[in-house]
Scaffold this motif. Structure first.
Motif, PDB file in Angstrom:
ATOM      1  N   UNK A 242       0.833  -1.205   0.000  1.00  0.00           N
ATOM      2  CA  UNK A 242       0.000   0.000   0.000  1.00  0.00           C
ATOM      3  C   UNK A 242       0.866   1.253   0.000  1.00  0.00           C
ATOM      4  N   UNK A 243       1.952   1.250   0.773  1.00  0.00           N
ATOM      5  CA  UNK A 243       2.853   2.394   0.814  1.00  0.00           C
ATOM      6  C   UNK A 243       3.545   2.582  -0.529  1.00  0.00           C
ATOM      7  N   UNK A 244       3.990   1.488  -1.117  1.00  0.00           N
ATOM      8  CA  UNK A 244       4.635   1.580  -2.423  1.00  0.00           C
ATOM      9  C   UNK A 244       3.676   2.122  -3.479  1.00  0.00           C
ATOM     10  N   UNK A 245       2.415   1.641  -3.453  1.00  0.00           N
ATOM     11  CA  UNK A 245       1.431   2.110  -4.431  1.00  0.00           C
ATOM     12  C   UNK A 245       1.097   3.574  -4.212  1.00  0.00           C
ATOM     13  N   UNK A 246       1.040   4.003  -2.971  1.00  0.00           N
ATOM     14  CA  UNK A 246       0.765   5.411  -2.679  1.00  0.00           C
ATOM     15  C   UNK A 246       1.874   6.294  -3.237  1.00  0.00           C
ATOM     16  N   UNK A 247       3.109   5.865  -3.105  1.00  0.00           N
ATOM     17  CA  UNK A 247       4.222   6.653  -3.637  1.00  0.00           C
ATOM     18  C   UNK A 247       4.176   6.703  -5.158  1.00  0.00           C
ATOM     19  N   UNK A 248       3.831   5.578  -5.778  1.00  0.00           N
ATOM     20  CA  UNK A 248       3.741   5.558  -7.240  1.00  0.00           C
ATOM     21  C   UNK A 248       2.652   6.499  -7.724  1.00  0.00           C
ATOM     22  N   UNK A 249       1.514   6.457  -7.067  1.00  0.00           N
ATOM     23  CA  UNK A 249       0.408   7.320  -7.470  1.00  0.00           C
ATOM     24  C   UNK A 249       0.753   8.784  -7.230  1.00  0.00           C
ATOM     25  N   UNK A 250       1.375   9.085  -6.104  1.00  0.00           N
ATOM     26  CA  UNK A 250       1.758  10.465  -5.803  1.00  0.00           C
ATOM     27  C   UNK A 250       2.741  10.996  -6.835  1.00  0.00           C
ATOM     28  N   UNK A 251       3.691  10.156  -7.239  1.00  0.00           N
ATOM     29  CA  UNK A 251       4.670  10.585  -8.241  1.00  0.00           C
ATOM     30  C   UNK A 251       3.982  10.871  -9.571  1.00  0.00           C
ATOM     31  N   UNK A 252       2.991  10.041  -9.933  1.00  0.00           N
ATOM     32  CA  UNK A 252       2.278  10.258 -11.191  1.00  0.00           C
ATOM     33  C   UNK A 252       1.418  11.518 -11.122  1.00  0.00           C
ATOM     34  N   UNK A 253       0.787  11.758  -9.987  1.00  0.00           N
ATOM     35  CA  UNK A 253      -0.023  12.969  -9.826  1.00  0.00           C
ATOM     36  C   UNK A 253       0.834  14.222  -9.965  1.00  0.00           C
TER      37      UNK A 253
ATOM     38  N   UNK B  11      18.115   3.507  -5.622  1.00  0.00           N
ATOM     39  CA  UNK B  11      17.224   3.381  -6.770  1.00  0.00           C
ATOM     40  C   UNK B  11      16.230   4.524  -6.745  1.00  0.00           C
ATOM     41  N   UNK B  12      15.609   4.790  -7.898  1.00  0.00           N
ATOM     42  CA  UNK B  12      14.701   5.926  -8.010  1.00  0.00           C
ATOM     43  C   UNK B  12      13.400   5.489  -8.694  1.00  0.00           C
ATOM     44  N   UNK B  13      12.601   4.627  -8.032  1.00  0.00           N
ATOM     45  CA  UNK B  13      11.379   4.116  -8.672  1.00  0.00           C
ATOM     46  C   UNK B  13      10.355   5.192  -8.986  1.00  0.00           C
ATOM     47  N   UNK B  14      10.403   6.310  -8.268  1.00  0.00           N
ATOM     48  CA  UNK B  14       9.413   7.367  -8.515  1.00  0.00           C
ATOM     49  C   UNK B  14       9.612   8.031  -9.878  1.00  0.00           C
ATOM     50  N   UNK B  15      10.766   7.839 -10.495  1.00  0.00           N
ATOM     51  CA  UNK B  15      11.013   8.450 -11.809  1.00  0.00           C
ATOM     52  C   UNK B  15      10.233   7.759 -12.921  1.00  0.00           C
TER      53      UNK B  15
END
Length: 327
Positions: free
Chosen positions: A79-90, A282-286
């Motif tokens: 859930x935390x990982x998905x929240x970060x992915x969504x926040x980065x996309x927003x 690593x920089x997964x948010x990119x």
């Protein structure tokens, strides 16, 4: 105050709106000095292009789909990982005037009514039915660590980071490298452990794996499981480098002679750097930025028959930041 339009800039410049548009979009055959004069004038007038009007002309919706698995919300780390992915996309979308449409992976029927320019599939463990539904409707797809025919694959780099960290430990003289990994179904953990096992097998090394619970209550016992098994180095894929280092210091295992330590790092490396722990960043948010930047390439027509178009792939960066705890 009314919005400055392309027509206003054209009237001030004494030129046609077509010429102004060409200059501002770096098209046409205008002389460089004319192009720069128009850009300067537009900036002085406060002209900003109407992205949504341009989107209507080009057929774009200015929205990108994001797949969300309901099951991922039951696992705290996922859930935390998905929240970060969504926040980065927003955040990346906001810069470009895009909104984000969240689609449940269990509802492929929603794809038909979704007004999106592309679909981002961030987790290869999710139900891929929604991904296939998007492809069937000709919607461009980008996916993390998943090959999609005709789409974009974003290789997040977890496996490559593990190999780099293990190579660093081996070069430092480590012979029995233990691997600390989270006890979860997050794909990154599976990728990391698989990379460690493969690297160990290729090097003829006996793997030593210990798993850490989500609450980190078993972190230190897991560490001692590796030490008791004879590990002379640890790769902390669970991202707990600082805590492990401080514990080892507390019990008298002084680095670098007694133990080598490398930790994965995806969020904030400041503490690792302050303690001198070698870490692999690593920089997964990119991935979000890459998805939006690649929309034009994803939309580009391909001459290949349906379902056979080649996939494009982009590797996210990673780096080994050497600390002072290893020799």
């Amino acid at each position: 105050m009314s919005r400055v339009t392309l027509r206003d800039v054209a009237a001030r410049a004494g030129m046609s709106t077509a010429a102004i548009s060409q200059a501002l979009n770096d098209r046409g055959n205008l002389r460089p000095e004319t192009r720069e004069r128009i850009k300067t004038l537009a900036a002085e007038l406060g002209y900003a292009p109407n992205k949504h009007a341009a989107a209507l002309r080009s057929g774009r919706t200015m929205s990108i789909g994001f797949v969300m698995a309901q099951g991922s919300l039951q696992d705290g780390r996922r859930a935390l990982q998905r929240a970060r992915q969504l926040d980065a996309l927003l955040r990346a979308g906001a810069v470009r005037g895009f909104t984000v449409t969240v689609l449940p992976d269990s509802r492929p029927d929603l794809v038909a009514g979704a007004q999106i320019d592309a679909l981002y599939f961030p987790d290869p463990a999710d139900d891929r039915t929604v991904l296939r539904a998007a492809q069937a409707r000709g919607i461009p797809v980008a996916a993390s660590d998943l090959t999609v025919p005709g789409g974009l694959t974003i290789r997040t780099g977890y496996a490559a980071a593990v190999r780099a960290g293990l190579a660093h430990l081996a070069a430092a003289g480590a012979e029995r490298i233990g691997f600390l990994v989270d006890e979860s179904e997050v794909p990154r953990d599976q990728q990391g452990e698989s990379a460690y096992l493969a690297w160990s097998a290729l090097g003829g090394r006996t793997p030593l794996v210990a798993r850490v619970d989500a609450g980190r209550r078993r972190l230190i016992p897991a560490l001692h499981t590796l030490l008791d098994a004879g590990a002379d180095a640890v790769f902390a894929f669970c991202e707990e480098g600082p805590e492990i280092y401080l514990h080892l210091e507390q019990i008298g295992l002084v680095m670098p002679r007694d133990l080598q330590l490398v930790a994965l790092c995806t969020i904030d490396c400041e503490l690792n750097e302050r303690l001198g722990v070698t870490h692999v960043c690593l920089y997964p948010e990119r991935a979000a930025e890459i998805v939006l930047r690649s929309l034009d390439a994803l939309d580009a027509p391909d001459a290949s028959p349906a379902g056979t178009a080649p996939s494009r792939a982009i590797d996210l960066p990673f780096e080994v930041v050497r600390g002072t705890t290893t020799r």
